[in-house]
Write an enzyme that holds these catalytic residues in place. Structure first.
Site, PDB file in Angstrom:
ATOM      1  CG  HIS A 115       5.701 -30.078 -26.405  1.00 24.94           C
ATOM      2  ND1 HIS A 115       4.939 -29.046 -26.462  1.00 24.94           N
ATOM      3  CD2 HIS A 115       5.894 -30.500 -25.156  1.00 24.94           C
ATOM      4  CE1 HIS A 115       4.398 -28.744 -25.344  1.00 24.94           C
ATOM      5  NE2 HIS A 115       5.145 -29.738 -24.603  1.00 24.94           N
ATOM      6  CE  LYS A 117      -4.206 -37.028 -13.972  1.00 24.99           C
ATOM      7  NZ  LYS A 117      -4.223 -38.130 -14.640  1.00 24.99           N
ATOM      8  CG  ASP A 118      -0.444 -30.808 -14.915  1.00 28.92           C
ATOM      9  OD1 ASP A 118      -0.432 -31.910 -14.723  1.00 28.92           O
ATOM     10  OD2 ASP A 118       0.088 -30.445 -16.133  1.00 28.92           O
TER      11      ASP A 118
END
Lengths: 421, 184
Positions: free
Chosen positions: A213, A241-242
């Site tokens: 991150h 999407k995951d």
């Protein structure tokens, strides 16, 4: 990160003192993610979910398992027959191990293809290599726990690797065993460590994500994010999407759990461990086969160094070499999309790894010996010769100037950027 | 969304109800799915089949004399079997219901009046009451006395005095024949 005001007074009160909600908002919701990620980027979060499944099923199994050589095998059979849904928990855990390695290998090769290990993500990559090592240790010790024939002889063979260390090797092996062979003290400590290491992995994953991150995700183009027009917020775009990817993964995973639960296993492991008799053909779990092939590849001494020691060194080096990859690769671009030669040699390397796996599954005799040696040589040549040379001689193509420019050259993205400014 | 360009059509008022519906429907399916998936994990902590298989205990009572009490183990707990004397049966049957904190006639607590079978666990906080061995205190009512907090049980195993809220539990049992009881 700008401070967010929370409507809910309880959340606002907590967040003012411990900004956990602001952190979740920034890292799980607003988190700016390159908008061109393809499905190969699903495997990171998938790894996290598989880790949670493994810990969840593992804790439930640990409540029923007995880490004693007299009861371990029987306690696993009891889990299979008597414990409510014990069969499901054990098969999920067993196949989850295989799935974990499939997912983590895809995740790793994704990084290799798109140059995710390149600056400034070297440390992110290195932490990932340590996660892989921790996973391998965990998986190995977990495989010993059911105390079947493969458990016992796998433990014997792998712990004996350390006897190759000059002078102190034998003492180290005795220390690992807590005795003079793999026995009850060994099983006990393996259980303790098998329970501990997943939580070490959780810690490493946290650091892995922290490093991620900072410079954010790489992307298929391998170019840096140039501004807000190149990203979309993680939620809802990549959460959904995951989630879709998770659904697809669960179909495959649970198909094995319900319809072919012993597909990845060895029938010999349903025979209780017998220290007096070695099975005719010992193989590790499939995910260790390439390393096993490298271990056995060296059949000759080099000068005064015995073959056994070289094999062990090469096997550990095959993983540790990944730590140096960010500095071995000097290519001006990250992504294989713009590297016409690397793009092809990547697949050759993948094929070589699979070949090593096939060699590792066969007894070391006949043609398998030279094939294993050639495949091992190529494995190291890929990192030590091919990649450094490509960095110098490969004629790379020029990547687009930005992620937006790749789809709308000088178009929409730029205008939005101007409007935002 | 500090660093990103918003692409969601938040301004289209009509779309909101449909989006809300989708969000709620998806969340509901997700929550139900997780709850269903959680059940095997929770249920694995319930008694396993081998544990349940030990849940029935057969007891030979042919050697138990009149007035003698024996203790057997059933599901890891003591079960008191009392071969009651005529006097004990009489005292158990003659108690007015009004005197009982947990009113239950003796006839509902026994299969045969000669034999009282109760779980020997005090209904207060789980101690084992005294009264099984010769010389044990049996409390003010000739049954059992719990030393932990002073609950008195009568010859039918009913609570008469003390903090326990209920009578000693009667386990499910049956007489297989005149000399054998099957508990559980």
């Amino acid at each position: 990160m700008e401070a967010k005001t929370w409507k809910n007074p309880v959340i606002a009160w907590i967040d003012y003192r411990l900004p956990i909600f602001s952190m979740m908002q920034a890292d799980l919701v607003d988190y700016p993610t390159p908008k061109n990620l393809n499905y190969w980027w699903n495997f990171g979060s998938l790894n996290g979910i598989v880790l949670v499944i493994m810990i969840g099923t593992g804790i439930m199994l640990a409540m029923q398992y007995t880490a004693n050589v007299d009861f371990a095998f029987e306690s696993v059979e009891r889990i299979m027959r008597d414990v409510n849904y014990g069969w499901l928990l054990r098969y999920m855990h067993m196949n989850g191990g295989s799935m974990f390695f499939i997912v983590v290998y895809i995740h790793t090769f994704r990084g290799l293809y798109y140059g995710s290990y390149r600056a400034p993500r070297e440390l992110l990559w290195i932490i990932g290599v340590f996660i892989l090592l921790a996973m391998m240790a965990t998986a190995f010790m977990g495989y010993v726990l059911p105390w079947g024939q493969m458990s016992f002889w796998g433990a014997t063979v792998i712990t004996n690797l350390f006897s190759a260390i000059p002078l102190i090797g034998e003492s180290i092996v005795t220390w690992l065993w807590g005795g003079f062979s793999v026995a009850n003290p060994t099983l006990n400590r393996f259980f303790a460590l098998h329970y501990l290491l997943p939580f070490v992995i959780v810690g490493l994953v946290f650091v892995h994500l922290w490093a991620l991150h900072v410079h954010k995700s790489n992307n298929p183009l391998g170019i840096d994010v140039k501004g807000p027009q190149d990203t979309i917020p993680f939620s809802p775009y990549y959460t959904i999407k995951d989630a879709f990817g998770l659904g697809a993964f669960m179909i495959v995973y649970l198909a094995f759990v319900f319809f072919a639960p012993d597909f990845f296993g060895e029938p010999d492991n349903y025979i209780k461990a017998n220290p007096m008799q070695t099975p005719p053909h010992i193989v590790p779990e499939w995910y260790f086969l390439p390393y096993y092939a490298i271990l056995r590849a060296i059949t000759f001494d080099i000068w005064f160094v015995p073959a056994k020691l070289i094999g062990v060194i090469l096997m550990f080096s095959s993983i540790l070499i990944l730590l140096f990859l960010p500095w071995l690769d000097r290519s001006p671009v990250r992504s294989a999309r713009f590297r016409p030669i690397y793009k092809q040699l990547f697949w050759v390397f993948l094929a070589d790894c699979i070949l090593l796996g096939v060699v590792g599954g066969h007894p070391p005799e006949g043609a398998w010996i030279p094939i294993g040696q050639a495949a091992t040589a190529y494995y190291f040549a890929h990192f030590l010769i091919i990649i450094p040379l490509l960095g110098i001689f490969e004629k790379t193509r020029t990547p687009p100037t930005s992620i937006s420019a790749a789809v709308t050259p000088g178009g929409v993205g730029t205008k939005i950027k101007e409007a935002a400014e | 969304m500090a660093n990103t360009v918003s692409t969601s059509p938040e301004h289209s008022g009509e779309g909101e109800t449909r989006r809300d519906f989708l969000l709620i429907a998806t969340s509901t399916v997700g929550v139900i799915g997780v709850a269903l998936a959680a059940w095997p994990f929770i249920d694995s902590m319930n008694p396993a089949k081998d544990t349940l298989a030990l849940a029935t205990t057969g007891v030979d009572i042919s050697a138990v004399e009149d007035g003698q009490r024996i203790t057997v183990v059933w599901r890891g707990k003591p079960v008191f079997i009392d071969h009651r004397t005529a006097a004990q049966i009489e005292s158990a049957e003659s108690v007015p219901m009004d005197d009982l904190p947990d009113p239950e006639p003796d006839s509902e607590r026994v299969e045969k009046p000669d034999w009282l079978v109760v779980v020997g666990v005090c209904t207060h906080l789980g101690c084992i009451p005294l009264g099984q061995k010769v010389g044990d205190p049996r409390g003010d009512y000739g049954g059992w006395f719990c030393p932990c907090h002073g609950s008195h049980y009568d010859t039918s195993g009913r609570i008469r005095k003390g903090p326990a809220p209920a009578n000693l539990a009667v386990p499910p049992y049956e007489f297989v024949d005149d000399s054998t009881i099957s508990i559980g």
